[in-house]
Enzyme design. Sequence first.
Site: not given
Lengths: 433, 323
Positions: A181-183, A433, A217
Amino acid sequence: MAAPNSNDAASASGPAPAGEEDTSIEALARRVQEHMTLASNPTARRHKFWETQPVGQFRDSTDTSLPDGAIEPPTPLSEVRADPYPLPAAFEWLTCDLDDDALLADLYSLLAHNYVEDDENMFRFNYSPAFLRWALKPPSFFRAWHIGVRAKESKKLVAFISGVPARIRARDDVVRMAEINFLCVHKKLRSKRLAPVLIREVTRRVHQENIWQAAYTAGVVLPTPITTCRYWHRSLNPKKLIDVGFSRLGPRMTMSRTVRLYKLPDAPLTPGFRRMELRDVAAVTRLLRAYLARFVVAPDFDEVDVEHWLLPQEDVVDSYLVESPETHEVTDFCSFYTLPSSVLNNANYSTLKAAYSYYNVSTKTPLQQLMNDALIVAKQKDYDVFNALDVMENESFLKELKFGPGDGQLHYYLYNYRIRNGIKPSELGLVLL
Amino acid sequence: MAGDWQELGQAAAIGLIFAFLVAKLISTVIAFKEDNLRITRSPPASPTAASRPRDPAAPSLASTDSDSDWEGVESTELDEEFSAASAFVAASAASGTSVPEEAQLRLYGLYKIATEGPCTAPQPSALKLKARAKWNAWHKLGAMPTEEAMQEYITIVHELFPNWDTGSSAKRKGEDSAASASGSKGPMGPVFSSLMYEEDEGNESELGDIHVSAREGATDDIVKLLAAGVEVNVRDTEGRTPLHWAVDRGHLSAVEVLAKANADMNAKDNEGQTALHYAVICEREDIAELLVKHHADPNIKDEDGNTAQELCPSNWSFMNPTY
């Protein structure tokens, strides 16, 4: 767009072992292009990059002989590349220490100014520093998976990607995975193509921990989503949502009637509805484990996980439960996390405060009533909107509680793990998230 | 062999097709939205939405980024032109345009220097002719600076395709903004979603011209319609007067115009609500105060038995009977 020979390009383009991964982003773009031209014919779609990857393939989607599970066996750890992938000359890797407040502030700022926006650039996610710490430091997290890129000269943080470890069950198989996440790449550096190397690097560091599966995602379709979910939104503060453009008022509808439509009681209605406390961890874990066992793909939470992910933290995660006034048994549970967004270019508002449905379990209180109480507390706490995916049993209450469908679709993926035929959103018990 | 070289040209630039395709995708999506979402998105929800500038650069961003931080780091005009040139090469290679082998290899080497820097990859086996040739093209450029590589790449593209950038500057501008928009979505991660449908509750109400003008705050049109003999308290199918609509959408000046034209301050809609109920429910304090000044009655009950006075926030002192 035929776009032949991307594999060829990749094979000559970089350090040999991961050469193919070079083209992930390009493949993605091509994929999207193909999707537009061949939308109705999945078998005609080609994915030069993803066809080389251990992900479910469209061509296999009708082949029932392929087993569920890992697509490729683990590589010996000695064969995992030892050194970080090379970055363009002006940049260097930075393993981020999120206990360092200054660094956390830098990460917050990078994301607050450069992370995900809506298609019309009216809103941008604004994950709070406390949220980032919560999201990135679960039990047994790996600091090496908090991967920053900074400019050598200015030391400024310009890009980031992260993974966190999770035990995720797929059918009967509990698998250690990384949740990616958080790319994020700074807006001024979008033409530097840092995203592919960030993805390669996080993959390498995950492999170094002997972990070979991942969950992630995306808003775009790649081979192959295990499922595709839709966001639904329940207005809590309709006037503000309309003023900022999150929602729109029909020409024959009045604001007055809209406000009245979404009005909620002042306090929760279910007797025994209260905030979760530390002493509830064991009971909540029991409820949650029993409930999540119903779904095909879901996290495997123990008490340590529940304490981290579900014990309330102000403006990060909120959890409520129903404790029977007679037996004092905990019978139901609901939770949401707090993800505000910056409102871009609006004279009156700068922030949209959104609650996102997280994990909800109902055994005695009907789920719809439980979620109505969740809406009520979210309204009390001044959230503007309550969002939920159509995962788990959420569909059973969305329309009844006046959620409206959103324009955002969220595709869920597993890396190097096949779930034959995919699953329905209602079979998914995982919220990323 | 010729086919191989053509493949090589494609290969050298295929990476850059990213920007091109995404730009195209985004512009298509935007065009699609504009064509289709108008159904639900028109008219603009509010005056602020209509006039909102497109550039999302937040003021706070400027304050946190001093220009010196970005020297030698940020994407420059050269970056942009290089991206455009390489995207063009990729597109023309894909469409079968032939480029001399030598130029293809040169472009490949320059592209690798520009995007990855000096060649550190191991030399491919001599049996892999294509890979070896590409590797040589990259390796022989040594430590050529990135900017020089981009510049030379652009120069070669200009020589090969003198008209490659004749696409108007307007088009390039469009791609720029598309590129920045595409970055906002990203290849993985969460998605920002907002409500797909507008609030209308299957509403079948029919409005007269003056209701529409009041809803839009078009005071000149209201004046004209009144002058043309339209009755100021005319009802729509839900029993709403122009005053209800002006208050509902928050148009203070339209409310003033209607008040001046002796609109009925206490007209009720089909649910028994007055314009003051609307002002209170929609929390439009300035308008509520104006209505009260024009003798709107805060103690009229609607069909649910609620008065505007009971519904209003407690700090609206002008709503109290003692006011």
